[in-house]
Design a protein around this motif. Sequence first.
Motif, mmCIF file in Angstrom:
data_model
loop_
_atom_site.group_PDB
_atom_site.id
_atom_site.type_symbol
_atom_site.label_atom_id
_atom_site.label_comp_id
_atom_site.label_asym_id
_atom_site.label_seq_id
_atom_site.Cartn_x
_atom_site.Cartn_y
_atom_site.Cartn_z
ATOM 1 N N ASP A 1 15.000 28.335 60.931
ATOM 2 C CA ASP A 1 15.979 27.298 61.292
ATOM 3 C C ASP A 1 15.315 26.020 61.808
ATOM 4 O O ASP A 1 16.001 25.108 62.284
ATOM 5 C CB ASP A 1 16.943 27.832 62.358
ATOM 6 C CG ASP A 1 17.817 28.949 61.803
ATOM 7 O OD1 ASP A 1 18.070 28.949 60.574
ATOM 8 O OD2 ASP A 1 18.222 29.835 62.589
ATOM 9 N N TRP A 2 13.994 25.948 61.756
ATOM 10 C CA TRP A 2 13.293 24.736 62.213
ATOM 11 C C TRP A 2 13.615 23.600 61.257
ATOM 12 O O TRP A 2 13.584 23.764 60.039
ATOM 13 C CB TRP A 2 11.776 24.983 62.211
ATOM 14 C CG TRP A 2 10.997 23.853 62.828
ATOM 15 C CD1 TRP A 2 10.594 22.696 62.203
ATOM 16 C CD2 TRP A 2 10.519 23.754 64.173
ATOM 17 N NE1 TRP A 2 9.898 21.906 63.083
ATOM 18 C CE2 TRP A 2 9.838 22.529 64.291
ATOM 19 C CE3 TRP A 2 10.609 24.605 65.288
ATOM 20 C CZ2 TRP A 2 9.247 22.116 65.490
ATOM 21 C CZ3 TRP A 2 10.013 24.192 66.462
ATOM 22 C CH2 TRP A 2 9.347 22.963 66.557
ATOM 23 N N ARG A 3 13.954 22.443 61.808
ATOM 24 C CA ARG A 3 14.201 21.275 60.964
ATOM 25 C C ARG A 3 13.463 20.071 61.537
ATOM 26 O O ARG A 3 13.382 19.918 62.760
ATOM 27 C CB ARG A 3 15.696 20.928 60.913
ATOM 28 C CG ARG A 3 16.570 21.973 60.231
ATOM 29 C CD ARG A 3 16.335 22.042 58.721
ATOM 30 N NE ARG A 3 17.224 23.035 58.102
ATOM 31 C CZ ARG A 3 16.957 24.342 58.035
ATOM 32 N NH1 ARG A 3 15.842 24.824 58.546
ATOM 33 N NH2 ARG A 3 17.823 25.171 57.450
ATOM 34 N N LEU A 4 12.981 19.249 60.638
ATOM 35 C CA LEU A 4 12.468 17.942 61.018
ATOM 36 C C LEU A 4 13.533 16.919 60.652
ATOM 37 O O LEU A 4 13.867 16.753 59.472
ATOM 38 C CB LEU A 4 11.161 17.628 60.275
ATOM 39 C CG LEU A 4 10.627 16.221 60.532
ATOM 40 C CD1 LEU A 4 10.118 16.077 61.967
ATOM 41 C CD2 LEU A 4 9.525 15.863 59.540
ATOM 42 N N THR A 5 14.082 16.254 61.660
ATOM 43 C CA THR A 5 15.083 15.222 61.425
ATOM 44 C C THR A 5 14.377 13.881 61.255
ATOM 45 O O THR A 5 13.480 13.549 62.027
ATOM 46 C CB THR A 5 16.042 15.132 62.632
ATOM 47 O OG1 THR A 5 16.707 16.388 62.772
ATOM 48 C CG2 THR A 5 17.074 14.028 62.449
ATOM 49 N N ILE A 6 14.758 13.129 60.238
ATOM 50 C CA ILE A 6 14.202 11.780 60.053
ATOM 51 C C ILE A 6 15.356 10.800 60.041
ATOM 52 O O ILE A 6 16.302 10.946 59.256
ATOM 53 C CB ILE A 6 13.389 11.678 58.747
ATOM 54 C CG1 ILE A 6 12.363 12.814 58.693
ATOM 55 C CG2 ILE A 6 12.708 10.306 58.657
ATOM 56 C CD1 ILE A 6 11.442 12.775 57.502
ATOM 57 N N ASP A 7 15.302 9.826 60.970
ATOM 58 C CA ASP A 7 16.409 8.881 61.061
ATOM 59 C C ASP A 7 15.889 7.501 61.469
ATOM 60 O O ASP A 7 14.698 7.243 61.413
ATOM 61 C CB ASP A 7 17.494 9.415 62.024
ATOM 62 C CG ASP A 7 16.946 9.707 63.417
ATOM 63 O OD1 ASP A 7 15.880 9.185 63.775
ATOM 64 O OD2 ASP A 7 17.601 10.475 64.157
ATOM 65 N N GLY A 8 16.793 6.643 61.870
ATOM 66 C CA GLY A 8 16.400 5.276 62.198
ATOM 67 C C GLY A 8 16.466 4.388 60.964
ATOM 68 O O GLY A 8 17.351 4.558 60.122
ATOM 69 N N LEU A 9 15.501 3.458 60.842
ATOM 70 C CA LEU A 9 15.548 2.447 59.791
ATOM 71 C C LEU A 9 15.032 2.993 58.455
ATOM 72 O O LEU A 9 13.981 2.602 57.958
ATOM 73 C CB LEU A 9 14.731 1.224 60.223
ATOM 74 C CG LEU A 9 15.255 0.522 61.487
ATOM 75 C CD1 LEU A 9 14.291 -0.551 61.960
ATOM 76 C CD2 LEU A 9 16.638 -0.090 61.216
ATOM 77 N N LEU B 1 11.538 12.433 63.639
ATOM 78 C CA LEU B 1 10.859 11.152 63.422
ATOM 79 C C LEU B 1 11.916 10.065 63.391
ATOM 80 O O LEU B 1 12.970 10.244 62.774
ATOM 81 C CB LEU B 1 10.170 11.103 62.050
ATOM 82 C CG LEU B 1 9.112 12.118 61.652
ATOM 83 C CD1 LEU B 1 8.625 11.793 60.233
ATOM 84 C CD2 LEU B 1 7.951 12.080 62.614
ATOM 85 N N THR B 2 11.641 8.937 64.038
ATOM 86 C CA THR B 2 12.578 7.810 64.025
ATOM 87 C C THR B 2 11.825 6.527 63.682
ATOM 88 O O THR B 2 10.791 6.241 64.277
ATOM 89 C CB THR B 2 13.219 7.608 65.414
ATOM 90 O OG1 THR B 2 13.821 8.824 65.822
ATOM 91 C CG2 THR B 2 14.274 6.523 65.373
ATOM 92 N N LEU B 3 12.346 5.785 62.735
ATOM 93 C CA LEU B 3 11.758 4.503 62.370
ATOM 94 C C LEU B 3 12.465 3.399 63.152
ATOM 95 O O LEU B 3 13.695 3.338 63.150
ATOM 96 C CB LEU B 3 11.937 4.251 60.867
ATOM 97 C CG LEU B 3 10.994 4.911 59.859
ATOM 98 C CD1 LEU B 3 9.643 4.217 59.833
ATOM 99 C CD2 LEU B 3 10.846 6.393 60.042
ATOM 100 N N VAL B 4 11.686 2.557 63.828
ATOM 101 C CA VAL B 4 12.285 1.488 64.629
ATOM 102 C C VAL B 4 11.561 0.162 64.386
ATOM 103 O O VAL B 4 10.416 0.145 63.931
ATOM 104 C CB VAL B 4 12.240 1.806 66.153
ATOM 105 C CG1 VAL B 4 13.162 2.957 66.508
ATOM 106 C CG2 VAL B 4 10.821 2.082 66.629
ATOM 107 N N ASP B 5 12.247 -0.919 64.729
ATOM 108 C CA ASP B 5 11.601 -2.235 64.630
ATOM 109 C C ASP B 5 10.977 -2.632 65.958
ATOM 110 O O ASP B 5 10.135 -3.528 66.011
ATOM 111 C CB ASP B 5 12.599 -3.297 64.150
ATOM 112 C CG ASP B 5 13.820 -3.412 65.050
ATOM 113 O OD1 ASP B 5 14.004 -2.564 65.957
ATOM 114 O OD2 ASP B 5 14.612 -4.356 64.862
ATOM 115 N N ASP B 6 11.412 -1.989 67.053
ATOM 116 C CA ASP B 6 10.954 -2.401 68.376
ATOM 117 C C ASP B 6 10.904 -1.178 69.287
ATOM 118 O O ASP B 6 11.913 -0.499 69.467
ATOM 119 C CB ASP B 6 11.951 -3.429 68.932
ATOM 120 C CG ASP B 6 11.489 -4.029 70.245
ATOM 121 O OD1 ASP B 6 10.491 -3.546 70.822
ATOM 122 O OD2 ASP B 6 12.147 -4.991 70.697
ATOM 123 N N LEU B 7 9.732 -0.905 69.845
ATOM 124 C CA LEU B 7 9.577 0.294 70.678
ATOM 125 C C LEU B 7 10.300 0.178 72.016
ATOM 126 O O LEU B 7 10.534 1.177 72.692
ATOM 127 C CB LEU B 7 8.092 0.596 70.907
ATOM 128 C CG LEU B 7 7.333 1.002 69.634
ATOM 129 C CD1 LEU B 7 5.840 1.066 69.898
ATOM 130 C CD2 LEU B 7 7.844 2.348 69.121
#
Length: 252
Positions: A98-106, A224-230
């Motif tokens: 049931d392990w999942r890697l969620t990828i979200d953000g930009l 993992l999250t993609l962002v423009d500004d930390l």
Amino acid sequence: MSEISRRKLIIGGIAAAAGASSLAVAARLAKKYGLVPPDHGGLYGPGETLSYAFQRLVARHSSAREFSRGQISPRPFPNELAPFNNDFKRLQAGAFADWRLTIDGLVARPGQYSLPQLKSFPVKSQITEVACEEGWSYIAEWHGVRLSHVLDLVGVQPQARYVAYFSIEPDWWDSIDIDEARHPQTFLTYGMNDNDLPVGNGGPLRMRVPRQLGYKSVKFITRLTLVDDLKKLRNGLGSAAPAGGYAWYAGI
Ligand SMILES: Nc1nc2c(c(=O)[nH]1)N[C@H]1C(S)=C(S)[C@@H](COP(=O)(O)O)O[C@H]1N2
Ligand SMILES: [Mo]
């Protein structure tokens, strides 16, 4: 102007400013070119900025040293520690099915990936060192998928500048810029020395950032999250490390 001469010009200006007047002037120049790390405000701020700006302009494509099979460290490794929280134990009891890697953000296509899905992507291996800020290190062979491969799958939006990554251990998170994320040695690892990645070393899934100190290689990655500004994330410093006195940019 070519990309190379533009970079030379910028780094020349930054270095001249550092030599001629003050680090603060160099830091201002770096800021102009968007090369300021998120933790630049502290005591070592101008120094951090210079080292990060230099790495990105001059040594951007350099690689971490790779070793031979014969140089792989024997067990035990110094920092082997599993997380003890109940979420982790429950997933471990189910063999991480049931392990999942969620990828979200930009990203164009946010989603969740299981371990079998991640393992179905092109498998890469590298024999590199985990170098702890405390002075010890070990060499292992790491197996996984290049982070760049996964980023291409989800479609990174052009305004994204950083990849932040979070662990099932609530206090552990970090981030890297897109250059580091797309570097061919930056892996999502699920294997070590021809076996599944041991839980002690971050299994089932660990970020490997071999060009930076060990603490950037966060274990038990679930998001993992993609962002423009930390500044938008948690403490605004891009990592749990600066609170403990460690730099966000930890290039070796
Ligand atoms: N989730 C999590 N990731 C982590 C740590 C941790 O305690 N928890 N320790 C970091 C530090 S300081 C180092 S040096 C390396 C150690 O890697 P190892 O556990 O494989 O020896 O993992 C890094 N990643
Ligand atoms: Mo460490």
